[in-house]
Design a protein around this motif. Structure first.
Motif, PDB file in Angstrom:
ATOM      1  N   LYS A 113      37.772 -34.778  27.077  1.00 24.16           N
ATOM      2  CA  LYS A 113      37.160 -35.648  26.077  1.00 24.16           C
ATOM      3  C   LYS A 113      35.666 -35.804  26.336  1.00 24.16           C
ATOM      4  O   LYS A 113      35.214 -35.760  27.496  1.00 24.16           O
ATOM      5  CB  LYS A 113      37.834 -37.013  26.091  1.00 24.16           C
ATOM      6  N   PRO A 114      34.896 -35.995  25.296  1.00 20.35           N
ATOM      7  CA  PRO A 114      33.452 -36.226  25.476  1.00 20.35           C
ATOM      8  C   PRO A 114      33.199 -37.400  26.416  1.00 20.35           C
ATOM      9  O   PRO A 114      33.941 -38.384  26.413  1.00 20.35           O
ATOM     10  CB  PRO A 114      32.978 -36.531  24.051  1.00 20.35           C
ATOM     11  N   SER A 115      32.147 -37.266  27.194  1.00 20.67           N
ATOM     12  CA  SER A 115      31.677 -38.224  28.198  1.00 20.67           C
ATOM     13  C   SER A 115      32.472 -38.166  29.504  1.00 20.67           C
ATOM     14  O   SER A 115      32.050 -38.774  30.499  1.00 20.67           O
ATOM     15  CB  SER A 115      31.657 -39.665  27.683  1.00 20.67           C
ATOM     16  N   GLN A 116      33.585 -37.435  29.512  1.00 19.98           N
ATOM     17  CA  GLN A 116      34.368 -37.331  30.747  1.00 19.98           C
ATOM     18  C   GLN A 116      33.805 -36.217  31.635  1.00 19.98           C
ATOM     19  O   GLN A 116      32.841 -35.534  31.287  1.00 19.98           O
ATOM     20  CB  GLN A 116      35.840 -37.080  30.418  1.00 19.98           C
ATOM     21  N   THR A 117      34.431 -36.050  32.794  1.00 21.42           N
ATOM     22  CA  THR A 117      34.034 -35.016  33.743  1.00 21.42           C
ATOM     23  C   THR A 117      34.993 -33.838  33.682  1.00 21.42           C
ATOM     24  O   THR A 117      36.207 -34.015  33.766  1.00 21.42           O
ATOM     25  CB  THR A 117      33.979 -35.567  35.175  1.00 21.42           C
ATOM     26  N   LEU A 118      34.418 -32.665  33.518  1.00 22.70           N
ATOM     27  CA  LEU A 118      35.182 -31.421  33.520  1.00 22.70           C
ATOM     28  C   LEU A 118      35.323 -30.954  34.966  1.00 22.70           C
ATOM     29  O   LEU A 118      34.306 -30.868  35.683  1.00 22.70           O
ATOM     30  CB  LEU A 118      34.440 -30.382  32.691  1.00 22.70           C
ATOM     31  N   SER A 119      36.536 -30.690  35.392  1.00 22.87           N
ATOM     32  CA  SER A 119      36.777 -30.227  36.758  1.00 22.87           C
ATOM     33  C   SER A 119      37.587 -28.938  36.738  1.00 22.87           C
ATOM     34  O   SER A 119      38.675 -28.896  36.159  1.00 22.87           O
ATOM     35  CB  SER A 119      37.534 -31.289  37.559  1.00 22.87           C
ATOM     36  N   LEU A 120      37.055 -27.914  37.365  1.00 24.72           N
ATOM     37  CA  LEU A 120      37.725 -26.623  37.461  1.00 24.72           C
ATOM     38  C   LEU A 120      37.740 -26.164  38.912  1.00 24.72           C
ATOM     39  O   LEU A 120      36.823 -26.472  39.680  1.00 24.72           O
ATOM     40  CB  LEU A 120      37.016 -25.568  36.617  1.00 24.72           C
ATOM     41  N   THR A 121      38.760 -25.421  39.257  1.00 23.87           N
ATOM     42  CA  THR A 121      38.881 -24.855  40.592  1.00 23.87           C
ATOM     43  C   THR A 121      39.069 -23.355  40.497  1.00 23.87           C
ATOM     44  O   THR A 121      39.750 -22.864  39.590  1.00 23.87           O
ATOM     45  CB  THR A 121      40.066 -25.483  41.342  1.00 23.87           C
ATOM     46  N   CYS A 122      38.448 -22.640  41.409  1.00 28.07           N
ATOM     47  CA  CYS A 122      38.616 -21.199  41.510  1.00 28.07           C
ATOM     48  C   CYS A 122      39.273 -20.890  42.853  1.00 28.07           C
ATOM     49  O   CYS A 122      38.746 -21.262  43.909  1.00 28.07           O
ATOM     50  CB  CYS A 122      37.266 -20.505  41.407  1.00 28.07           C
ATOM     51  N   THR A 123      40.415 -20.234  42.800  1.00 34.39           N
ATOM     52  CA  THR A 123      41.121 -19.842  44.012  1.00 34.39           C
ATOM     53  C   THR A 123      40.879 -18.366  44.281  1.00 34.39           C
ATOM     54  O   THR A 123      41.123 -17.531  43.400  1.00 34.39           O
ATOM     55  CB  THR A 123      42.616 -20.114  43.886  1.00 34.39           C
ATOM     56  N   ALA A 124      40.399 -18.073  45.468  1.00 29.67           N
ATOM     57  CA  ALA A 124      40.115 -16.697  45.850  1.00 29.67           C
ATOM     58  C   ALA A 124      41.221 -16.162  46.753  1.00 29.67           C
ATOM     59  O   ALA A 124      41.717 -16.875  47.627  1.00 29.67           O
ATOM     60  CB  ALA A 124      38.773 -16.625  46.566  1.00 29.67           C
ATOM     61  N   SER A 125      41.559 -14.904  46.538  1.00 30.89           N
ATOM     62  CA  SER A 125      42.501 -14.221  47.417  1.00 30.89           C
ATOM     63  C   SER A 125      41.974 -12.826  47.706  1.00 30.89           C
ATOM     64  O   SER A 125      41.206 -12.271  46.922  1.00 30.89           O
ATOM     65  CB  SER A 125      43.894 -14.149  46.785  1.00 30.89           C
ATOM     66  N   GLY A 126      42.384 -12.289  48.856  1.00 28.24           N
ATOM     67  CA  GLY A 126      41.916 -10.964  49.234  1.00 28.24           C
ATOM     68  C   GLY A 126      40.565 -10.970  49.912  1.00 28.24           C
ATOM     69  O   GLY A 126      40.039  -9.898  50.230  1.00 28.24           O
ATOM     70  N   GLY A 127      39.990 -12.134  50.111  1.00 31.10           N
ATOM     71  CA  GLY A 127      38.696 -12.255  50.777  1.00 31.10           C
ATOM     72  C   GLY A 127      38.343 -13.710  50.959  1.00 31.10           C
ATOM     73  O   GLY A 127      38.638 -14.529  50.087  1.00 31.10           O
ATOM     74  N   SER A 128      37.697 -14.028  52.060  1.00 28.15           N
ATOM     75  CA  SER A 128      37.352 -15.414  52.355  1.00 28.15           C
ATOM     76  C   SER A 128      36.045 -15.825  51.694  1.00 28.15           C
ATOM     77  O   SER A 128      35.094 -15.032  51.628  1.00 28.15           O
ATOM     78  CB  SER A 128      37.219 -15.598  53.869  1.00 28.15           C
ATOM     79  N   ILE A 129      35.990 -17.062  51.224  1.00 29.55           N
ATOM     80  CA  ILE A 129      34.753 -17.565  50.616  1.00 29.55           C
ATOM     81  C   ILE A 129      33.687 -17.851  51.675  1.00 29.55           C
ATOM     82  O   ILE A 129      32.551 -18.193  51.327  1.00 29.55           O
ATOM     83  CB  ILE A 129      35.012 -18.827  49.761  1.00 29.55           C
ATOM     84  N   THR A 130      34.026 -17.698  52.945  1.00 29.35           N
ATOM     85  CA  THR A 130      33.035 -17.876  54.008  1.00 29.35           C
ATOM     86  C   THR A 130      32.482 -16.545  54.508  1.00 29.35           C
ATOM     87  O   THR A 130      31.697 -16.503  55.464  1.00 29.35           O
ATOM     88  CB  THR A 130      33.635 -18.659  55.191  1.00 29.35           C
ATOM     89  N   THR A 131      32.892 -15.452  53.889  1.00 25.40           N
ATOM     90  CA  THR A 131      32.409 -14.132  54.306  1.00 25.40           C
ATOM     91  C   THR A 131      30.933 -13.965  53.982  1.00 25.40           C
ATOM     92  O   THR A 131      30.508 -14.173  52.848  1.00 25.40           O
ATOM     93  CB  THR A 131      33.212 -13.022  53.610  1.00 25.40           C
ATOM     94  N   SER A 132      30.163 -13.590  55.011  1.00 27.79           N
ATOM     95  CA  SER A 132      28.740 -13.309  54.791  1.00 27.79           C
ATOM     96  C   SER A 132      28.587 -12.054  53.946  1.00 27.79           C
ATOM     97  O   SER A 132      29.330 -11.099  54.124  1.00 27.79           O
ATOM     98  CB  SER A 132      28.044 -13.102  56.125  1.00 27.79           C
ATOM     99  N   TYR A 133      27.662 -11.947  53.158  1.00 28.20           N
ATOM    100  CA  TYR A 133      26.669 -12.863  52.628  1.00 28.20           C
ATOM    101  C   TYR A 133      26.917 -12.965  51.129  1.00 28.20           C
ATOM    102  O   TYR A 133      26.147 -12.466  50.308  1.00 28.20           O
ATOM    103  CB  TYR A 133      25.257 -12.341  52.888  1.00 28.20           C
ATOM    104  N   TYR A 134      28.020 -13.612  50.764  1.00 24.35           N
ATOM    105  CA  TYR A 134      28.373 -13.708  49.358  1.00 24.35           C
ATOM    106  C   TYR A 134      28.150 -15.111  48.796  1.00 24.35           C
ATOM    107  O   TYR A 134      28.268 -16.110  49.514  1.00 24.35           O
ATOM    108  CB  TYR A 134      29.832 -13.313  49.152  1.00 24.35           C
ATOM    109  N   TYR A 135      27.850 -15.127  47.510  1.00 24.59           N
ATOM    110  CA  TYR A 135      27.748 -16.373  46.769  1.00 24.59           C
ATOM    111  C   TYR A 135      28.819 -16.395  45.705  1.00 24.59           C
ATOM    112  O   TYR A 135      29.154 -15.364  45.126  1.00 24.59           O
ATOM    113  CB  TYR A 135      26.357 -16.526  46.144  1.00 24.59           C
ATOM    114  N   TRP A 136      29.349 -17.580  45.476  1.00 22.21           N
ATOM    115  CA  TRP A 136      30.470 -17.768  44.571  1.00 22.21           C
ATOM    116  C   TRP A 136      29.990 -18.651  43.425  1.00 22.21           C
ATOM    117  O   TRP A 136      29.621 -19.800  43.645  1.00 22.21           O
ATOM    118  CB  TRP A 136      31.627 -18.403  45.333  1.00 22.21           C
TER     119      TRP A 136
END
Length: 120
Positions: free
Chosen positions: A13-36
């Motif tokens: 709804k308008p004025s509310q907060t949109l929240s989305l999540t992205c789940t990664a598999s096959g690779g860690s989000i802490t792997t150098s030197y990537y940006y998500w």
């Protein structure tokens, strides 16, 4: 092979907060030197980069959105999330998460995208 999957409500709804999540598999989000990144495409318009979180937890935001955008991560779940506050119908778009090498300006893996509609 990295796979990305967006999840979250399809209607906000308008004025509310949109929240989305992205789940990664096959690779860690802490792997150098990537940006998500979070990228969106409003109907009939081009892609818009919203912001990103780095392998080191650093964040960067589009200047036009930084006042109401927040990106965070949960390394234990290999997930990163987007929060967009005070949404309006102009925030209706397909939202994508993507991975790219730092400084490259390109993306090597994308999620399939999720439609979010802002409407009362």
């Amino acid at each position: 092979q990295v796979q990305l999957q967006e999840s979250g409500p399809g209607l906000v709804k308008p004025s509310q907060t949109l929240s989305l999540t992205c789940t990664a598999s096959g690779g860690s989000i802490t792997t150098s030197y990537y940006y998500w990144s979070w990228i969106r495409q409003p109907p009939g318009k081009g892609l818009e980069w919203m912001g990103a979180i780095g392998y080191d937890g650093s964040t960067d935001y589009s200047p036009s959105l930084k006042n109401h955008t927040s990106i965070s991560r949960d390394t234990s779940k290999n997930q990163f999330s987007l929060q967009l506050s005070s949404v309006t119908p102009e925030d209706t778009a397909v939202y994508y998460c993507a991975r790219g090498p730092y400084g490259s300006g390109r993306y090597d893996y994308w999620g399939q995208g999720t439609q979010v509609t802002v409407s009362s």
